[in-house]
Design a protein around this motif. Structure first.
Motif, mmCIF file in Angstrom:
data_model
loop_
_atom_site.group_PDB
_atom_site.id
_atom_site.type_symbol
_atom_site.label_atom_id
_atom_site.label_comp_id
_atom_site.label_asym_id
_atom_site.label_seq_id
_atom_site.Cartn_x
_atom_site.Cartn_y
_atom_site.Cartn_z
ATOM 1 N N PRO A 132 -48.748 2.641 37.947
ATOM 2 C CA PRO A 132 -47.832 1.495 38.086
ATOM 3 C C PRO A 132 -48.320 0.243 37.350
ATOM 4 O O PRO A 132 -47.524 -0.457 36.722
ATOM 5 C CB PRO A 132 -47.781 1.262 39.604
ATOM 6 C CG PRO A 132 -48.257 2.525 40.219
ATOM 7 C CD PRO A 132 -49.242 3.093 39.265
ATOM 8 N N CYS A 147 -47.720 0.598 33.557
ATOM 9 C CA CYS A 147 -46.317 0.521 33.133
ATOM 10 C C CYS A 147 -45.730 -0.875 33.338
ATOM 11 O O CYS A 147 -44.965 -1.357 32.485
ATOM 12 C CB CYS A 147 -45.494 1.546 33.909
ATOM 13 S SG CYS A 147 -45.912 3.253 33.522
ATOM 14 N N TYR A 148 -46.065 -1.525 34.435
ATOM 15 C CA TYR A 148 -45.450 -2.815 34.744
ATOM 16 C C TYR A 148 -46.120 -3.983 34.028
ATOM 17 O O TYR A 148 -45.618 -5.102 34.088
ATOM 18 C CB TYR A 148 -45.486 -3.075 36.250
ATOM 19 C CG TYR A 148 -44.738 -2.056 37.075
ATOM 20 C CD1 TYR A 148 -43.652 -1.363 36.535
ATOM 21 C CD2 TYR A 148 -45.102 -1.772 38.382
ATOM 22 C CE1 TYR A 148 -42.965 -0.414 37.281
ATOM 23 C CE2 TYR A 148 -44.415 -0.833 39.139
ATOM 24 C CZ TYR A 148 -43.355 -0.161 38.582
ATOM 25 O OH TYR A 148 -42.674 0.767 39.320
ATOM 26 N N GLN A 198 -44.242 0.581 29.028
ATOM 27 C CA GLN A 198 -43.091 1.276 29.601
ATOM 28 C C GLN A 198 -42.419 2.176 28.560
ATOM 29 O O GLN A 198 -41.995 3.291 28.882
ATOM 30 C CB GLN A 198 -42.086 0.267 30.143
ATOM 31 C CG GLN A 198 -42.453 -0.307 31.502
ATOM 32 C CD GLN A 198 -41.292 -1.045 32.147
ATOM 33 O OE1 GLN A 198 -40.480 -1.655 31.456
ATOM 34 N NE2 GLN A 198 -41.219 -1.009 33.465
ATOM 35 N N CYS A 233 -40.042 8.839 40.192
ATOM 36 C CA CYS A 233 -41.227 8.031 39.862
ATOM 37 C C CYS A 233 -41.225 7.635 38.386
ATOM 38 O O CYS A 233 -41.526 6.482 38.038
ATOM 39 C CB CYS A 233 -42.496 8.810 40.193
ATOM 40 S SG CYS A 233 -42.842 8.979 41.954
ATOM 41 N N ASP A 247 -38.716 4.930 37.877
ATOM 42 C CA ASP A 247 -39.172 3.681 38.472
ATOM 43 C C ASP A 247 -40.252 3.026 37.618
ATOM 44 O O ASP A 247 -40.263 1.801 37.455
ATOM 45 C CB ASP A 247 -39.707 3.948 39.879
ATOM 46 C CG ASP A 247 -40.112 2.673 40.590
ATOM 47 O OD1 ASP A 247 -39.225 1.912 40.982
ATOM 48 O OD2 ASP A 247 -41.327 2.430 40.740
ATOM 49 N N TRP A 248 -41.170 3.804 37.078
ATOM 50 C CA TRP A 248 -42.232 3.229 36.239
ATOM 51 C C TRP A 248 -41.684 2.639 34.944
ATOM 52 O O TRP A 248 -42.297 1.746 34.366
ATOM 53 C CB TRP A 248 -43.264 4.303 35.913
ATOM 54 C CG TRP A 248 -44.088 4.703 37.101
ATOM 55 C CD1 TRP A 248 -44.341 3.952 38.215
ATOM 56 C CD2 TRP A 248 -44.760 5.961 37.313
ATOM 57 N NE1 TRP A 248 -45.128 4.658 39.099
ATOM 58 C CE2 TRP A 248 -45.403 5.884 38.574
ATOM 59 C CE3 TRP A 248 -44.883 7.122 36.566
ATOM 60 C CZ2 TRP A 248 -46.151 6.939 39.087
ATOM 61 C CZ3 TRP A 248 -45.623 8.176 37.079
ATOM 62 C CH2 TRP A 248 -46.253 8.087 38.316
ATOM 63 N N LYS A 277 -38.905 -4.364 36.661
ATOM 64 C CA LYS A 277 -40.205 -4.483 37.317
ATOM 65 C C LYS A 277 -41.327 -4.817 36.349
ATOM 66 O O LYS A 277 -42.465 -4.993 36.775
ATOM 67 C CB LYS A 277 -40.543 -3.177 38.049
ATOM 68 C CG LYS A 277 -39.590 -2.863 39.188
ATOM 69 C CD LYS A 277 -40.035 -1.628 39.958
ATOM 70 C CE LYS A 277 -39.111 -1.367 41.133
ATOM 71 N NZ LYS A 277 -39.554 -0.184 41.925
#
Length: 1109
Positions: free
Chosen positions: A803, A806-807, A813, A854, A857-858, A863
């Motif tokens: 996470p 990626c964020y 990302q 997942c 979301d990543w 985000k």
């Protein structure tokens, strides 16, 4: 009862029965109102308003109770209204009011207040009945039957069936009432006890957590009878009590509700067989439950010295290193407020008593506290004692002011006392931003005196080590070893203090420098003391390049002195002084025949056991001395920051010590030499490039520990010298991939490789896209692969890394998006390859839908960190979402490819989870919309309903944005066309009006058009119109209309007035001007002064057109 409660049902018993389940009891028949009901109802009505009047209301209700149950001792001439009622009437009215509380919701405070009042009244009534019975009956072994006991039984019998009600609020209130009464009374009838026990035991499996929480409150009190059962085994049912405790302990460990576990934690009896289960809640997943262990359970436990040493250390470590700040604070308060008071001998108060005054601070109490947590083991690096003492000094200013470090203190140091000094010094140096620095100067001695004490304890340590080496018996060895461990700990703590001292005093600096230089030359000096000694030497030397060279020369001189110990001991031998004497006969003797010639073996007789033993001892000592030399060099290299080639001492050390060590036949020497070579490679890029192959060779051929060392060296080299080395050595990438895929063969190597690759990716050391993609894909597969389920080091590292990676950046990302489908395909193959007989797939591996969620979301752009934009900002809904558009394009491409039908069923639902942002690139939005249209029309998903729904959802979301873009484009085109048409029309009008030279004898003043650059302006005012500007040579010309009927006109700046006479045929054609007014959206205004006829009509027509627009 108040309207809030009574409005939940009718007043009739039949309606009330319908409110509960079939197992509800028969609610007493509603008889006509009477005086007793009014008085009892009034008490309950007042009780639900506030708890402040509960005691007074309980006294009043007890008077009614006594009037109904007892005959008056003194005849009352005036009859009371309650004289006509007996005990059964009172019990009926009381139970009637209690039953009315059962349907009240949990959120209603009146229910809680009434139940508290019921418990208070029953306790008060029971105490009064015991008083009335007298001392003889009160001391009876059996529970006497009293009006209050009969009332309690009747209320409980009425409420017990409600435990099985279908209404969750009825179950909650009935369980709450029973548990509260159990905790309020001292004794309960045996028959009623068994009924309550069985009823509450069924509620610990209730589907509502609040019901389970209330049930365990009552059962915890019932389980407390286990203490009496242990004291009186003949009078108790051991199996029943044991079974109850086992069930409650199972609930404590496995109940999903934190509230239930917390209720049990603070209500279960503290027994030898329950204490381990209670203490393990310090690792509960709920922060409030963990905090309750330190704030409620452990203080209630009493003297902490009853706990085992290992349990004290665990509790302290778990609490002070908890991820929740409140838990850390509770653990710190427990250590500095309760445990220190136990050591000081303060008696803890009973429940309900006021807390005692804290004891006066004494050093003996603090020393005992440190002894009780085994400071010799917990005070080392990464130990918990230092964290505990940091909070202690911060929270106990009385001890901070009272402690004194005089000469007597330093002359009689113990492990505990020296740790007090070290922790105090570190706290004052690091905390409060220099606020406590004056305490160090005030309480600690100067550098020279500390050097004297350090020298004293160093000599004691060396003597103790040499005594151990000369001991013959194991008993003496064990006693001396314990003393040596303590002496070594004392020296380490003094060196930690020395690291923070101010060496502006030249005398103290020279004394300390000479002492440490001499100590470093002692071969018996322990490794940790050696490391701290080298750190202090580096701190004493100047921080510049000259100081670094001086530091290296001093350390290498000490290395030479240590190495000379081999020569001194082997003076009668071969006399070889080179590092190659480190070769050990220990291994060579087992493989070399006795007749072979080699080294000192030619001089020894194979049958001479004594000489053979001496040879082995000498060889082992040589290895130990050379290991010591390499350890000193390793510590030195860790403190060096300069370039290798600019320091002649380092170059000499590399050639004469490190390189021979790497070539040694002895594995321990070779491995430590490898570490030193890796540290040297960090100081010189060319040396790192030359030895990359060597490090990779060690990884390929070495054991697990050596592979981890090689991986760490390679990762440090890449971090220091850049990823260009990775590009020039393609084999290096294979090393990391192989380590990441080592799996069950070498879980430690896989864990080290995961951390190493995560550092390289997160630090952007690896910049090549293909290399980064391959490493990231391997990490994603390893995260979900069931083979890593037992490797917590891999799972925990990736659980944090993925996470955060990626964020942190949009580029990351996009990289995750690029590998997402390939990783999902690999995991699909892994799942398909799992044999159901070997493991349960669902338990060992997350579902593919979860994995896909997942990955989506990543890659969610909302985000991702954006500078200057908070994570919860509304603007995040309109961030650039190109990454999910690319993700969708990849998914559609994979769906149109040759993937299997089952894999497409996994991939297609991802489209429904993607975020489509209107702020994305317009070209990508339109291009992807065309692709999605084709996919919908062609029906590429066949009969996959879930996938088609996801595709249609994505198609609709994308279509709304594309349609909005089309609509906006159409509006813009219409506005441009309208603006162009207005300009064309106004231009033709101006041209025709300018071409008219004379109308009815009037003259033309001029005509002009103001462009956007602003060569002229017009303003219409209520009193008239003035036009100003410049046309040709008439710059500054102003025409003013005063609004008179005569049409007078003033022309400036020459102030010439041209009169139109009486307005009979004399007119002046003023400027015709087109004005682009921003406020009027580009409307055209044509001003016409004077005149009549077609010109006025044309102006009016143009103005009306603008108004219509």
């Amino acid at each position: 009862m108040p309207a809030r409660v009574s409005s939940r049902g009718t007043r009739s018993s039949g309606a009330a029965s319908k409110r509960g389940s079939s197992s509800n009891p028969d609610i007493p028949q509603e008889s006509p109102d009477n005086e007793l009901r009014k008085q009892v109802g009034a008490v309950f009505r007042d009780a639900q308003k506030t708890t402040a009047t509960h005691r007074k209301l309980a006294v009043n209700l007890r008077k009614l109770h006594e009037a109904c149950c007892y005959e008056p001792t003194v005849p009352n001439k005036q009859s009371s209204a309650t004289d006509d009622f007996d005990e059964s009437d009172f019990n009926t009215e009381f139970a009637r009011c209690v039953l009315r509380v059962m349907p009240v919701k949990k959120s209603e405070g009146v229910g809680d207040r009434v139940i508290r009042f019921v418990g208070l009244f029953l306790r008060h009534a029971n105490d009064k009945d015991i008083e009335l019975l007298g001392e003889d009956d009160a001391d009876a072994s059996t529970m006497p039957e009293t009006p209050s006991s009969r009332l309690t039984t009747e209320v409980m019998e009425a409420v017990l069936p409600l435990l099985a009600s279908k209404d969750k609020f009825v179950r909650y209130r009935s369980t709450q009432l029973i548990s509260h009464i159990i905790n309020s009374l001292d004794a309960i009838d045996d028959d009623l006890f068994q009924k309550l026990r069985q009823g509450l035991l069924r509620r610990i499996r209730d589907k509502e957590a609040v019901v389970r929480s209330q049930a365990v409150l009552g059962l915890g009190r019932l389980a407390g009878n286990q203490i009496e059962a242990m004291a009186n085994p003949d009078d108790s049912d051991d199996e029943a009590e044991t079974g109850l405790l086992e069930k409650l302990l199972e609930v404590l460990q496995n109940d999903p509700s934190a509230e239930v576990r917390r209720s049990l934690l603070v209500n279960l009896p503290i027994l030898p067989n329950t204490l381990p289960y209670l203490l393990e809640r310090a690792r509960d997943q709920d922060a409030a439950t963990r905090r309750a262990v330190y704030s409620r359970l452990l203080p209630a436990l009493g003297d902490f010295r009853h706990l085992s040493l290992s349990m004290r250390e665990k509790l302290l470590r778990w609490g002070l290193r908890d991820r929740d700040e409140n838990v850390r604070k509770a653990a710190g308060r427990l250590f500095r407020d309760r445990w220190i008071e136990d050591c000081a001998g303060v008696q803890q108060p009973e429940e309900g008593d006021a807390p005692p005054e804290p004891a006066a601070p004494t050093l003996d109490s603090l020393l005992e506290l440190l002894e009780r947590i085994d400071v010799v083991n917990s005070g080392v690096e990464n130990g918990v004692a230092l964290e505990a003492m940091k909070g202690f000094w911060e929270g106990r200013p009385d001890y901070r002011d009272a402690v004194q470090f005089d000469d007597k203190f330093w002359e009689t140091l113990s492990a505990e006392s020296v740790f007090v000094a070290r922790s105090f010094n570190e706290f004052c140096q690091t905390e409060g931003k220099g606020k406590y620095a004056s305490l160090v100067e005030e309480k600690l001695p100067e550098v020279t005196k500390i050097a004297y004490f350090l020298e004293r304890y160093l000599n004691v340590l060396i003597e103790a080590i040499r005594r151990i080496n000369s001991q013959q018996t194991a008993e003496d060895d064990e006693e001396e070893e314990e003393d040596t461990v303590e002496q070594e700990f004392i020296v380490e703590q003094i060196l930690h203090i020395v690291l923070t001292l101010d060496y502006s005093d030249e005398v103290g600096r020279r004394k300390m420098f000479a002492l440490l230089r001499q100590a470093l030359s002692i071969p018996e000096l322990p490794d940790e003391v050696t490391k701290l000694t080298i750190e202090v030497l580096r701190d004493i030397c100047a921080p510049d390049a000259a100081g670094e060279k001086e530091f290296c020369s001093v350390v290498l001189e000490a290395v030479a002195d240590v190495h000379d110990a081999i020569v001194d001991d082997g003076a009668n031998g071969d006399g070889e002084e080179s590092f190659h004497s480190a070769r050990s006969e220990v291994s060579s003797r087992d493989t070399t025949p006795a007749g072979d010639s080699g080294g000192s073996n030619n001089k020894k007789d194979a049958d001479d056991d004594e000489d053979d033993e001496k040879s082995r001892e000498k060889a082992i000592k040589e290895i130990m001395i050379n290991m010591k030399c390499l350890h000193i060099v390793q510590c030195m290299l860790a403190s060096v920051e300069g370039t290798l080639q600019e320091n002649d001492h380092l170059v000499s050390m590399l050639n004469n010590l490190v390189v021979p060590a790497v070539r040694s036949h002895e594995a321990p020497v070779r491995e430590r030499g490898l570490v030193c070579l890796g540290l040297c490679a960090l100081l010189d890029r060319s040396l790192a490039e030359e030895n990359l192959t060597l490090f990779m060779h060690f990884f390929s051929k070495g054991h697990a520990a050596l592979q981890i060392t090689a991986l760490q060296i390679l990762t440090d080299i890449l971090n220091v010298h850049g990823a260009q080395l990775l590009a020039s050595n393609p084999t290096l990438l294979k090393v990391y991939i192989k380590a990441l895929r080592s799996g069950s063969r070498n879980p430690e190597v896989q864990g080290a490789a995961t951390v190493a690759v995560a550092k390289l990716l997160l630090g952007r050391v690896v910049t090549d896209l293909d290399t980064s993609a391959e490493l990231l894909k391997t990490l994603v597969v390893a995260y979900f692969d069931p083979s890593t389920a037992g490797n917590q080091s891999v799972r925990q590292a990736l659980n944090y890394f993925l996470p955060v990676f990626c964020y942190s950046r949009s580029e990351n990302q996009d990289l995750m998006r690029a590998v997402a489908l390939d990783a999902l395909h690999a995991l699909y193959n892994v799942r398909e390859g799992i044999d159901d007989d070997d493991m349960d797939v669902e338990d060992e591996m997350a579902s593919l839908n979860t994995i896909g969620a997942c990955l989506v979301d990543w890659t969610d752009p909302r985000k991702c960190y954006l500078p200057g934009l908070a994570m919860d900002a509304v603007e995040r809904k309109n961030v650039n979402g190109d990454v999910h558009l690319d993700f969708a394009a990849d998914v559609l491409e994979r769906l149109e490819g040759n993937a299997s039908k089952e894999e497409k069923k996994v991939i297609a639902p991802l489209l429904g989870k993607l975020f489509v942002s209107p702020a994305s690139d317009e070209g990508k939005l339109r291009g992807l919309y065309e692709v999605v249209n084709e996919a919908v029309e062609e029906g590429i998903l066949g009969g996959d309903t879930l996938g088609k729904n996801a595709l249609w959802k994505f198609h609709v979301a994308l279509g709304k944005i594309v349609n909005a873009l089309d609509e906006r484009e159409r509006v813009n085109e219409e506005r441009l066309e309208a603006l162009a048409e207005r300009r064309s029309r106004s231009g033709s009008v101006a041209t025709s009006m300018t071409g008219t030279r004379s109308v009815a004898g009037s003259s033309v003043v001029g005509g002009r058009r103001r462009e956007s650059s602003g060569t002229g302006a017009s303003r219409r005012e209520s009193g008239g119109t003035s036009v100003s500007g410049s046309v040709g040579d008439t710059s500054g010309l102003t025409v003013t209309d005063d609004g008179d009927a005569e049409g007078d006109t003033t022309v400036g700046p020459s102030s010439r007035r041209r009169s139109g006479g009486n307005g009979e045929g004399n007119t002046v054609l003023e400027d015709v001007e087109e004005e682009d007014d921003d406020d009027d959206d580009g409307d055209t205004v044509v001003v016409r002064k004077g005149g009549d006829g077609d010109g006025d009509d044309l102006v009016d027509e143009l103005l009306s057109d603008d108004d219509d627009e």
